[in-house]
Enzyme design. Structure first.
Site, short mmCIF file in Angstrom:
data_model
loop_
_atom_site.label_atom_id
_atom_site.label_comp_id
_atom_site.label_asym_id
_atom_site.label_seq_id
_atom_site.Cartn_x
_atom_site.Cartn_y
_atom_site.Cartn_z
N TYR A 187 16.66 13.96 -2.54
CA TYR A 187 16.12 12.84 -1.76
C TYR A 187 16.91 11.61 -2.13
CZ TYR A 187 12.77 9.30 -0.15
OH TYR A 187 12.17 8.24 0.46
N ASP B 24 23.92 10.09 -7.06
CA ASP B 24 22.72 9.28 -6.87
C ASP B 24 21.95 9.34 -8.19
OD1 ASP B 24 20.27 8.21 -6.38
OD2 ASP B 24 19.95 9.25 -4.48
N LYS C 284 15.39 2.09 -10.04
CA LYS C 284 14.32 2.35 -10.99
C LYS C 284 14.52 1.61 -12.33
CE LYS C 284 13.08 6.64 -8.67
NZ LYS C 284 11.82 6.48 -7.98
N1 HOZ Z 1 9.77 8.89 -3.41
C1 HOZ Z 1 9.24 8.49 -4.66
C2 HOZ Z 1 9.37 9.53 -5.71
N2 HOZ Z 1 10.36 10.47 -5.56
C3 HOZ Z 1 7.81 8.11 -4.56
C4 HOZ Z 1 7.70 6.66 -4.53
C5 HOZ Z 1 6.30 6.12 -4.52
O1 HOZ Z 1 5.40 6.68 -3.94
O2 HOZ Z 1 6.14 5.07 -5.08
#
Ligand code: HOZ
Length: 433
Positions: free
Chosen positions: A144, A239, A267
């Protein structure tokens, strides 16, 4: 545990916010029940609106490697706030951050700050396409890279959690140049380069996947990608939004000894504030406007409050890098071993994948989980029961089989014992039902 207030808040939120949440996985749909509404966090712990306490194994989905409300991060933010919250102009802080990133991450010679991981990957790919003059983007199933239209094909995270085959609103023409291959499949990568060699602008991947659950790279996978992209003039993009400053101070690329052409970060670099970055080889980054023809911009890019928080976090990580990462690795492998032991004790088939402080317990009978197809064989109903049992024991675990849990440096001996005990209980409850 009483969740009355959280449930009321969730009900009201659903009137105004789609699904009651600002990011889909938070809705807890895949595990039944409703999400606790969080009120505060301190160190490794969080408290919800009903006063329930949880050991936090999500850490805001990765940023909080130092735990909640770290005093040095708070002090840096407090010092910046009275000076102003945004200028939309260059600051000395940004320079300090750019230098720190380039010093830490092997592939970075030049870097741009942006506000989210999605933005970082979108920009990096635009730059790779601009640099090469090519269009095809190779990505991997279950990885992702944020919610840019052309990257949602067979994506992990919320797309996997909700079992969405594709994302509505993305015309086929937009994904026509996205080539999606199975993760860790060396043959598929070789074939893709045989077929499309001159048209592949870049290969983008999570060097350790975290968005289909934790899936480390197979032996030789990263090295093969490095070799083929170099040979065919394509840009290799790691990434490292999740893995940057998490698996090692220099990220997965330092850990595995493979240096990509470009890297995206997010992050941890924001220390809990919205900040991300992309960068790489200077000759590639010189394509970015105003130096070059690839346009990318942002009003809040390099926001001083976020940069102050991020710098404080990076300084702590740098000063303690000899100990923090080894300790996190040990915590991760002890937890992985404990999960395997308790599952075996009750004859529950699991595969436990762990890389440093990233960990996933897959409830599958497969011998290993090395790709999205393997991950998808997991029994999500059993995962949901295990998740609910863990929550009852006071552990805040990712509410999805397809997300990695994150351990933090704030988890010390007492927290580790608490976690192992909770995991043991959760496996016990699985067979009791
Ligand atoms: N896509 C995020 C984790 N892989 C989740 C982000 C969130 O819900 O804050």
């Amino acid at each position: 545990m009483d969740h009355t207030i959280s449930q009321q808040l969730f009900e009201q939120s659903q009137k105004y916010i789609p699904g009651g949440v600002n990011s889909p996985v938070r809705a807890f749909r895949a595990v039944g029940g409703s999400p606790p509404f969080i009120q505060r966090g301190e160190g490794a712990w969080m408290w919800d609106a009903d006063g329930n306490r949880y050991l936090d194994c999500i850490g805001s989905w990765g940023p909080l490697i130092l735990g909640h409300a770290h005093p040095e991060v708070l002090a840096a933010v407090s010092a910046q706030l009275p000076l102003g919250t945004t200028f939309g102009a260059p600051t000395a802080l940004e320079l300090e951050m750019a230098e720190a990133l380039c010093e830490a991450v092997p592939s970075l010679e030049m870097v741009r700050l942006v506000s989210s991981g999605t933005e970082a990957v979108m920009a990096a790919i635009r730059v790779a396409r601009g640099f090469t003059g090519r269009s095809i983007v190779v990505k991997f199933e279950g990885n992702y890279h944020g919610h840019a239209d052309f990257l949602l094909a067979k994506a992990g995270s919320g797309i996997a959690t909700l079992g969405l085959p594709e994302c509505a609103g993305v015309p086929e023409s937009i994904t026509a140049d996205t080539l999606t291959l199975p993760y860790n499949n060396l043959t598929a990568v070789r074939q893709a380069f045989e077929l499309h060699s001159e048209r592949i602008a870049c290969v983008v991947l999570e060097p350790v996947a975290g968005n289909m659950g934790c899936v480390p790279p197979a032996e030789g996978f990263l090295a093969l990608l490095r070799q083929l992209t170099e040979q065919h003039g394509s840009v290799l993009i790691f990434d490292e939004v999740m893995t940057g400053f998490r698996l090692a101070y220099g990220g997965a690329q330092q850990l595995y000894g493979v240096t990509p052409d470009m890297t995206t970060l997010g992050k941890i670099v924001g220390g809990g504030m919205p900040l991300a970055a992309y960068g790489g080889r200077a000759d590639i980054m010189r394509c970015v406007a105003p130096l070059g023809p690839v346009y990318q911009a942002g009003t809040l890019s390099g926001n001083p409050v976020a940069v102050a928080a991020g710098m404080a976090a990076l300084k702590i990580l740098k000063q303690n890098r000899e100990t923090i990462y080894a300790e996190l690795q040990e915590k991760g492998s002890l937890l992985a071993a404990a999960c395997k032991t308790y599952a075996q004790r009750h004859n529950i088939p699991v595969v436990v994948n762990q890389a440093g402080s990233m960990i996933t317990v897959f409830f599958t009978s497969r011998a290993e989980v090395t790709c999205y197809e393997d991950a998808k064989t997991s029994d999500t109903a059993i995962f949901g029961r295990w998740f609910r049992a863990l929550q009852q024991e006071g552990v805040y675990w990712p509410p999805s089989q397809f997300e990695a849990a994150f351990l933090s440096h704030a988890m010390q001996q007492q927290e580790t014992q608490f976690l192992h005990h909770a995991v043991e209980k959760a496996f016990e409850k699985l067979i009791a039902v």
